[in-house]
Design a protein around this motif. Structure first.
Motif, PDB file in Angstrom:
ATOM      1  N   VAL A   1      43.689  29.399  43.809  1.00 23.84           N
ATOM      2  CA  VAL A   1      42.316  29.664  43.402  1.00 23.84           C
ATOM      3  C   VAL A   1      41.510  29.848  44.675  1.00 23.84           C
ATOM      4  O   VAL A   1      41.688  29.113  45.645  1.00 23.84           O
ATOM      5  CB  VAL A   1      41.746  28.507  42.556  1.00 23.84           C
TER       6      VAL A   1
ATOM      7  N   LEU B   1      37.691  33.968  37.300  1.00 20.18           N
ATOM      8  CA  LEU B   1      37.435  32.758  36.516  1.00 20.18           C
ATOM      9  C   LEU B   1      35.961  32.484  36.324  1.00 20.18           C
ATOM     10  O   LEU B   1      35.554  31.961  35.289  1.00 20.18           O
ATOM     11  CB  LEU B   1      38.082  31.547  37.191  1.00 20.18           C
TER      12      LEU B   1
ATOM     13  N   GLN C   1      41.725  33.651  40.644  1.00 18.91           N
ATOM     14  CA  GLN C   1      42.992  32.953  40.543  1.00 18.91           C
ATOM     15  C   GLN C   1      44.113  33.982  40.606  1.00 18.91           C
ATOM     16  O   GLN C   1      44.031  35.036  39.963  1.00 18.91           O
ATOM     17  CB  GLN C   1      43.074  32.193  39.226  1.00 18.91           C
TER      18      GLN C   1
END
Length: 90
Positions: free
Chosen positions: A52, A82, A17
Motif C-alpha cells: 500500500v 483505495l 494498493q
C-alpha cells in the motif's frame, strides 16, 4: 473504491494498493510524488507481494481532471485506488 464521479486534482493524496513493481510503475508514469508524512502509509518491503502506498498527484500528472473510472489504474497498472484525500477530507 472512491466514487466514480470525483475528478482528481493536483495535490490530492491517493492511496494505492498493488504489487511493489506495479506501484513504482504508476508513480513514475503518472507523475505522482510519494507522500512522506509521519503516519508512514508506505507499507512496502522487498518481501511483500502486495503493498500500500500513499502518493500525491502532482501538477503535471495525466490523472488531473480524470475520475477513478477514467484513470483505469487497475487495467493499466494492476493497482487499486483505495482512497482519495483532498484538503484533509476523504
Amino acid at each position: 473504491m472512491p466514487g466514480g464521479n470525483t475528478a482528481l486534482k493536483a495535490g490530492d493524496i491517493v492511496i494505492l494498493q498493488g504489487e511493489p513493481d506495479a506501484l513504482e510503475r504508476v508513480v513514475g508514469l503518472e507523475k505522482l510524488k510519494l507522500s512522506r508524512d509521519t503516519k508512514g502509509h508506505t507499507l512496502d518491503s522487498p518481501d511483500d507481494e502486495v503493498g500500500v502506498m500513499e502518493a500525491v498527484v502532482t501538477a503535471d500528472s495525466d490523472l488531473i481532471d480524470r475520475t477513478p473510472m477514467q484513470a483505469r489504474l487497475h487495467d493499466r497498472y494492476e493497482v487499486n485506488l483505495l482512497a482519495i484525500s483532498r484538503a484533509g477530507q476523504r
